[in-house]
Design a protein around this motif. Structure first.
Motif, PDB file in Angstrom:
ATOM      1  N   ASP A  41      10.066 -13.418   0.097  1.00 13.42           N
ATOM      2  CA  ASP A  41       8.766 -13.215  -0.383  1.00 13.42           C
ATOM      3  C   ASP A  41       8.286 -11.892  -0.670  1.00 13.42           C
ATOM      4  N   LEU A  42       8.482 -10.997   0.488  1.00 16.58           N
ATOM      5  CA  LEU A  42       8.168  -9.626   0.571  1.00 16.58           C
ATOM      6  C   LEU A  42       9.122  -9.098  -0.596  1.00 16.58           C
ATOM      7  N   MET A  43      10.401  -9.079  -0.767  1.00 17.58           N
ATOM      8  CA  MET A  43      11.238  -8.569  -1.391  1.00 17.58           C
ATOM      9  C   MET A  43      10.656  -8.824  -2.952  1.00 17.58           C
ATOM     10  N   GLN A  44      10.375 -10.177  -3.232  1.00 18.58           N
ATOM     11  CA  GLN A  44      10.185 -10.454  -4.663  1.00 18.58           C
ATOM     12  C   GLN A  44       8.840  -9.813  -4.990  1.00 18.58           C
ATOM     13  N   ALA A  45       7.916  -9.608  -4.181  1.00 16.21           N
ATOM     14  CA  ALA A  45       6.742  -8.899  -4.460  1.00 16.21           C
ATOM     15  C   ALA A  45       6.958  -7.531  -4.780  1.00 16.21           C
ATOM     16  N   LEU A  46       7.843  -6.816  -3.758  1.00 17.11           N
ATOM     17  CA  LEU A  46       8.205  -5.588  -4.102  1.00 17.11           C
ATOM     18  C   LEU A  46       9.074  -5.325  -5.623  1.00 17.11           C
ATOM     19  N   LYS A  47       9.696  -6.202  -5.939  1.00 14.94           N
ATOM     20  CA  LYS A  47      10.617  -6.198  -7.311  1.00 14.94           C
ATOM     21  C   LYS A  47       9.550  -6.331  -8.274  1.00 14.94           C
ATOM     22  N   VAL A  48       8.411  -7.205  -8.193  1.00 13.70           N
ATOM     23  CA  VAL A  48       7.595  -7.222  -9.354  1.00 13.70           C
ATOM     24  C   VAL A  48       6.813  -5.981  -9.423  1.00 13.70           C
ATOM     25  N   GLY A  49       6.540  -5.494  -8.164  1.00 11.83           N
ATOM     26  CA  GLY A  49       5.853  -4.000  -8.387  1.00 11.83           C
ATOM     27  C   GLY A  49       6.637  -3.194  -9.005  1.00 11.83           C
ATOM     28  N   VAL A  50       7.920  -2.959  -8.516  1.00  6.97           N
ATOM     29  CA  VAL A  50       8.960  -1.854  -9.198  1.00  6.97           C
ATOM     30  C   VAL A  50       9.058  -2.195 -10.573  1.00  6.97           C
ATOM     31  N   ARG A  51       9.031  -3.508 -11.085  1.00  7.14           N
ATOM     32  CA  ARG A  51       9.020  -3.856 -12.557  1.00  7.14           C
ATOM     33  C   ARG A  51       8.008  -3.526 -13.320  1.00  7.14           C
ATOM     34  N   SER A  52       6.853  -3.596 -12.682  1.00  5.11           N
ATOM     35  CA  SER A  52       5.453  -3.951 -13.236  1.00  5.11           C
ATOM     36  C   SER A  52       4.459  -2.596 -13.014  1.00  5.11           C
ATOM     37  N   ARG A  53       5.130  -1.373 -13.449  1.00  2.85           N
ATOM     38  CA  ARG A  53       4.412  -0.297 -12.802  1.00  2.85           C
ATOM     39  C   ARG A  53       2.853  -0.159 -13.410  1.00  2.85           C
ATOM     40  N   PRO A  54       2.766  -0.560 -14.711  1.00  3.26           N
ATOM     41  CA  PRO A  54       1.266  -0.580 -15.275  1.00  3.26           C
ATOM     42  C   PRO A  54       0.446  -1.646 -14.303  1.00  3.26           C
ATOM     43  N   MET A  55       0.928  -2.493 -13.638  1.00  6.48           N
ATOM     44  CA  MET A  55       0.032  -3.253 -12.829  1.00  6.48           C
ATOM     45  C   MET A  55      -0.143  -2.489 -11.417  1.00  6.48           C
ATOM     46  N   VAL A  56       0.716  -1.826 -11.046  1.00  6.16           N
ATOM     47  CA  VAL A  56       0.705  -0.876 -10.013  1.00  6.16           C
ATOM     48  C   VAL A  56      -0.292  -0.131 -10.092  1.00  6.16           C
ATOM     49  N   LEU A  57      -0.246   0.564 -11.235  1.00  5.49           N
ATOM     50  CA  LEU A  57      -1.263   1.704 -11.605  1.00  5.49           C
ATOM     51  C   LEU A  57      -2.682   1.240 -11.660  1.00  5.49           C
ATOM     52  N   ALA A  58      -2.860  -0.019 -12.308  1.00  2.45           N
ATOM     53  CA  ALA A  58      -4.197  -0.926 -12.289  1.00  2.45           C
ATOM     54  C   ALA A  58      -4.607  -1.163 -11.071  1.00  2.45           C
ATOM     55  N   LEU A  59      -3.729  -1.385 -10.119  1.00  6.41           N
ATOM     56  CA  LEU A  59      -4.193  -1.899  -8.733  1.00  6.41           C
ATOM     57  C   LEU A  59      -4.652  -0.675  -8.051  1.00  6.41           C
ATOM     58  N   CYS A  60      -3.995   0.606  -8.310  1.00  5.16           N
ATOM     59  CA  CYS A  60      -4.467   1.872  -7.845  1.00  5.16           C
ATOM     60  C   CYS A  60      -5.478   2.525  -8.156  1.00  5.16           C
ATOM     61  N   GLN A  61      -6.067   2.324  -9.536  1.00  2.88           N
ATOM     62  CA  GLN A  61      -7.074   2.691 -10.263  1.00  2.88           C
ATOM     63  C   GLN A  61      -8.428   1.729  -9.782  1.00  2.88           C
ATOM     64  N   GLY A  62      -8.142   0.643  -9.523  1.00  7.52           N
ATOM     65  CA  GLY A  62      -9.322  -0.241  -8.985  1.00  7.52           C
ATOM     66  C   GLY A  62      -9.484   0.052  -7.598  1.00  7.52           C
ATOM     67  N   LEU A  63      -8.552   0.262  -6.726  1.00  7.39           N
ATOM     68  CA  LEU A  63      -8.723   0.927  -5.478  1.00  7.39           C
ATOM     69  C   LEU A  63      -9.247   2.142  -5.421  1.00  7.39           C
ATOM     70  N   PHE A  64      -9.130   3.007  -6.416  1.00 10.89           N
ATOM     71  CA  PHE A  64      -9.645   4.288  -6.448  1.00 10.89           C
ATOM     72  C   PHE A  64     -11.278   4.043  -6.872  1.00 10.89           C
ATOM     73  N   VAL A  65     -11.502   3.309  -7.672  1.00  7.77           N
ATOM     74  CA  VAL A  65     -12.760   3.132  -8.104  1.00  7.77           C
ATOM     75  C   VAL A  65     -13.626   2.464  -7.218  1.00  7.77           C
ATOM     76  N   PHE A  66     -13.015   1.542  -6.532  1.00  9.89           N
ATOM     77  CA  PHE A  66     -13.846   0.866  -5.521  1.00  9.89           C
ATOM     78  C   PHE A  66     -14.155   1.676  -4.091  1.00  9.89           C
ATOM     79  N   VAL A  67     -13.106   2.408  -3.653  1.00  4.08           N
ATOM     80  CA  VAL A  67     -13.149   3.274  -2.668  1.00  4.08           C
ATOM     81  C   VAL A  67     -14.197   4.430  -2.671  1.00  4.08           C
ATOM     82  N   ILE A  68     -13.937   5.011  -3.916  1.00  2.20           N
ATOM     83  CA  ILE A  68     -14.895   6.140  -4.138  1.00  2.20           C
ATOM     84  C   ILE A  68     -16.434   5.654  -4.441  1.00  2.20           C
ATOM     85  N   ALA A  69     -16.616   4.746  -4.963  1.00  2.00           N
ATOM     86  CA  ALA A  69     -17.914   4.081  -5.037  1.00  2.00           C
ATOM     87  C   ALA A  69     -18.551   3.854  -3.562  1.00  2.00           C
ATOM     88  N   ARG A  70     -17.773   3.041  -2.701  1.00  5.51           N
ATOM     89  CA  ARG A  70     -17.859   3.027  -1.366  1.00  5.51           C
ATOM     90  C   ARG A  70     -18.341   4.132  -0.439  1.00  5.51           C
TER      91      ARG A  70
END
Length: 167
Positions: A41-70
Motif C-alpha cells: 500500500d505504501l509503495m502504491q501511494a508513492l507511485k501515485v505521488g511520483v506519477r502525479s506531480r501536480p497533486m504533490v504540488l497542490a498538497l505542498c501549496q495547501g500545506l504552505f497556506v495552512f502552516v503560514i496562516a497558523r
C-alpha cells in the motif's frame, strides 16, 4: 457549538485509541502477509505521488497556506503587532478581524469558479500570501494590519480551492 466540539472530541479520542492500539501491537502478532500488504500500500501511494506531480504540488501549496496562516495567527501575531507599537488592548479585535476575513474568504471562494483553474488560483493565493508577509514585515502599523487581513482573506479563499484540486 459546544455540543459539536464535545462530539468531535469524543470521536477523536476513539480514533486515537484505535490507532494507538493498532500502532503498538506486538511485532510477533503481525503476520508476514500483513506487513507485505502494508508495504505494498505504501509503495502504491508513492507511485501515485511520483506519477502525479501536480497533486504533490497542490498538497505542498495547501500545506504552505495552512502552516503560514497558523504561524501568523499563533506564533507571530503578538510579536509582530508589538514590534509595530500596536498596544495589547487592541489585539483581541484585530484577531477577530482575521477570523472574519478568513471566514469571508472561504464563503466567497465559490465566486471564483470559472475565472481560473483551481490550481492556478491556489498558486496565485500562495504568491499573494507571500507578498502579504513582505508587507507585514516592511510596513508600519496600518500596512501590517492590511497585510494580515489580506493574508487571512486569501487563506480563506485558498482553502476550498486546495480541497478541490486534491480531490
Amino acid at each position: 457549538p459546544y455540543g459539536l466540539t464535545l462530539m468531535a472530541s469524543v470521536v477523536s479520542l476513539i480514533f486515537s485509541l484505535y490507532l494507538w492500539r493498532h500502532a503498538f501491537v506486538a511485532p510477533e502478532k503481525h503476520s508476514q502477509a500483513s506487513i507485505k500488504y502494508e508495504l505494498n500500500d505504501l509503495m502504491q501511494a508513492l507511485k501515485v505521488g511520483v506519477r502525479s506531480r501536480p497533486m504533490v504540488l497542490a498538497l505542498c501549496q495547501g500545506l504552505f497556506v495552512f502552516v503560514i496562516a497558523r504561524i501568523l495567527q499563533v506564533n507571530l501575531f503578538q510579536p509582530l503587532l508589538e514590534s509595530k507599537s500596536i498596544e495589547a488592548v487592541h489585539h483581541g479585535w484585530i484577531m477577530s478581524l482575521f477570523t472574519v476575513f478568513e471566514s469571508w474568504g472561504a464563503y466567497a471562494s465559490h465566486r471564483l469558479e470559472g475565472r481560473t483553474s483551481d490550481s492556478t488560483g491556489l498558486f496565485i493565493f500562495s504568491v499573494g500570501i507571500s507578498l502579504c508577509l513582505i508587507a507585514i514585515a516592511f510596513t508600519g502599523p496600518v500596512g501590517t494590519l492590511v497585510g494580515f487581513v489580506l493574508a487571512f482573506g486569501m487563506t480563506g479563499l485558498a482553502g476550498p480551492l486546495q480541497a478541490s484540486v486534491v480531490n
